[in-house]
Design a protein around this motif. Sequence first.
Motif, short mmCIF file in Angstrom:
data_model
loop_
_atom_site.label_atom_id
_atom_site.label_comp_id
_atom_site.label_asym_id
_atom_site.label_seq_id
_atom_site.Cartn_x
_atom_site.Cartn_y
_atom_site.Cartn_z
N THR A 184 0.82 -1.22 0.00
CA THR A 184 0.00 0.00 0.00
C THR A 184 0.85 1.26 0.00
O THR A 184 0.36 2.34 0.34
CB THR A 184 -0.97 0.02 1.20
OG1 THR A 184 -0.23 -0.13 2.41
CG2 THR A 184 -2.00 -1.10 1.07
N ASP B 109 -7.53 0.82 3.12
CA ASP B 109 -6.90 -0.01 2.09
C ASP B 109 -5.81 -0.89 2.68
O ASP B 109 -5.70 -2.08 2.35
CB ASP B 109 -6.33 0.86 0.96
CG ASP B 109 -7.42 1.44 0.08
OD1 ASP B 109 -8.56 0.93 0.09
OD2 ASP B 109 -7.13 2.41 -0.63
N ALA C 170 -9.59 -3.67 -1.52
CA ALA C 170 -8.33 -2.94 -1.69
C ALA C 170 -7.35 -3.70 -2.59
O ALA C 170 -7.30 -4.93 -2.57
CB ALA C 170 -7.69 -2.69 -0.33
#
Length: 143
Positions: free
Chosen positions: A87, A100, A135
Amino acid sequence: MTSARDERLYAWENRVIAPLDRSVVTFNHMQGIVDHVWTAEGLRWPPRVRPRKATKVTLATGSRLAIEAPASLPTWILLHEIAHAMTSTAEGSGAGHGPDFVGIYVRLLVRHCRLDQEMLAETLAAAAIKWNPEATPSFLDPN
């Protein structure tokens, strides 16, 4: 500085995840696990694992390019750092511990620690932690 969101996530991990996954991985095996998880997610060019001395504040760190870890880590902490790597971008921007990040982290816990997604979702909701089950890694082109 640690935010309230970070504190909630860390407390949730210690209360829910740590008791369910007591496995530990040594530094010599970490790169193999990172490579395996990365490939299982359909990704190429995993971050490199580098040595790091643990401190009282931070045990390990993860970014798109590197995961820094001590001589051994609980498996769930390594997955936490892999989720950070997924991420964040090479430039250093990332999702922190936002929805996410938590969505990817939950997916990794389900796939690689065999934890129950429904239980994780229920305990996240009880801890007021938002997560995005859809996500995707932040560096993937959505088109």
